[in-house]
Design a protein around this motif. Structure first.
Motif, PDB file in Angstrom:
ATOM      1  N   LEU A  53      -4.362  -9.456  -2.929  1.00 15.20           N
ATOM      2  CA  LEU A  53      -5.015  -8.223  -3.352  1.00 15.20           C
ATOM      3  C   LEU A  53      -6.334  -8.089  -2.600  1.00 15.20           C
ATOM      4  O   LEU A  53      -6.766  -9.032  -1.941  1.00 15.20           O
ATOM      5  N   PRO A  54      -6.987  -6.939  -2.686  1.00 13.56           N
ATOM      6  CA  PRO A  54      -8.251  -6.785  -1.962  1.00 13.56           C
ATOM      7  C   PRO A  54      -9.244  -7.909  -2.286  1.00 13.56           C
ATOM      8  O   PRO A  54      -9.352  -8.354  -3.434  1.00 13.56           O
ATOM      9  N   ASP A  55      -9.964  -8.349  -1.248  1.00 14.15           N
ATOM     10  CA  ASP A  55     -10.958  -9.414  -1.425  1.00 14.15           C
ATOM     11  C   ASP A  55     -12.290  -8.825  -1.908  1.00 14.15           C
ATOM     12  O   ASP A  55     -12.381  -7.623  -2.181  1.00 14.15           O
ATOM     13  N   GLU A  56     -13.308  -9.663  -1.993  1.00 12.53           N
ATOM     14  CA  GLU A  56     -14.611  -9.224  -2.506  1.00 12.53           C
ATOM     15  C   GLU A  56     -15.251  -8.131  -1.655  1.00 12.53           C
ATOM     16  O   GLU A  56     -16.090  -7.375  -2.137  1.00 12.53           O
ATOM     17  N   SER A 121      -9.549  -3.496   6.950  1.00 11.37           N
ATOM     18  CA  SER A 121     -10.966  -3.667   6.659  1.00 11.37           C
ATOM     19  C   SER A 121     -11.460  -2.441   5.896  1.00 11.37           C
ATOM     20  O   SER A 121     -11.273  -1.308   6.343  1.00 11.37           O
ATOM     21  N   ALA A 122     -12.102  -2.669   4.757  1.00  6.40           N
ATOM     22  CA  ALA A 122     -12.653  -1.560   3.968  1.00  6.40           C
ATOM     23  C   ALA A 122     -13.795  -0.881   4.725  1.00  6.40           C
ATOM     24  O   ALA A 122     -13.990   0.324   4.609  1.00  6.40           O
ATOM     25  N   GLU A 123     -14.530  -1.652   5.512  1.00  3.57           N
ATOM     26  CA  GLU A 123     -15.684  -1.109   6.237  1.00  3.57           C
ATOM     27  C   GLU A 123     -15.262  -0.200   7.386  1.00  3.57           C
ATOM     28  O   GLU A 123     -15.798   0.893   7.549  1.00  3.57           O
ATOM     29  N   THR A 124     -14.292  -0.647   8.184  1.00  3.38           N
ATOM     30  CA  THR A 124     -13.905   0.126   9.370  1.00  3.38           C
ATOM     31  C   THR A 124     -12.671   0.999   9.143  1.00  3.38           C
ATOM     32  O   THR A 124     -12.440   1.939   9.897  1.00  3.38           O
TER      33      THR A 124
END
Length: 153
Positions: A53-56, A121-124
């Motif tokens: 699942l999604p990480d921190e 990646s949540a950021e990119t």
């Protein structure tokens, strides 16, 4: 049409889901969108059990495509067994393949489909390498024999 080119698949999870009255459409069978929900439910349960699942940071699995081939219409009342398989993992993704079988019809195949899961990646918003722990778990799964196709008597 998306063709499933996975030649070796590993059985990773099986779940039985009750068909609800509200799953049907005006034609009296399970609506085609609900098949995707059955596959999603099975896939999410398996990903959760695996710790995938999604990480921190919010990086995690995203579906980049999904497909379904409808063989026979499922109907209420009944139960559908969803078998989830995976293909070989790539750098940032892996394929899930799913079979939907009617519990009340000798486990006859009613639909098959799947989805490509990509680690993003949540950021990119772009794909990135699968975490080592996920790769390890995927590589440890052994190839399971396929459920034999039901034969109507």
């Amino acid at each position: 049409m998306i063709e499933n080119k996975v030649t070796e698949k590993k059985l990773v999870y099986t779940v039985t889901i009750p068909i609800r009255w509200g799953d049907m459409d005006a034609m009296g069978h399970v609506n085609n969108t609900v098949y995707f929900r059955y596959m999603e439910q099975a896939r999410i349960e398996w990903l959760s059990m695996m710790g995938c699942l999604p990480d921190e940071k919010g990086n995690g699995p995203v579906i980049v495509n999904a497909y379904c081939t409808f063989k026979k219409p499922l109907k209420y009342p009944g139960q559908v067994e969803v078998c989830t398989y995976i293909g070989a993992a790539g750098r940032s993704s892996f394929e899930t393949i799913q079979e939907m079988r009617s519990v009340g019809d000798g486990y006859a195949l009613y639909a098959e489909g799947g989805a490509k899961v990509v680690w993003v990646s949540a950021e990119t918003g772009k794909s990135e390498v699968l975490p080592e722990a996920i790769k390890q778990k995927l590589s440890e799964i052994k190839v399971a024999k396929r459920r034999p196709r039901a034969v109507k008597v």
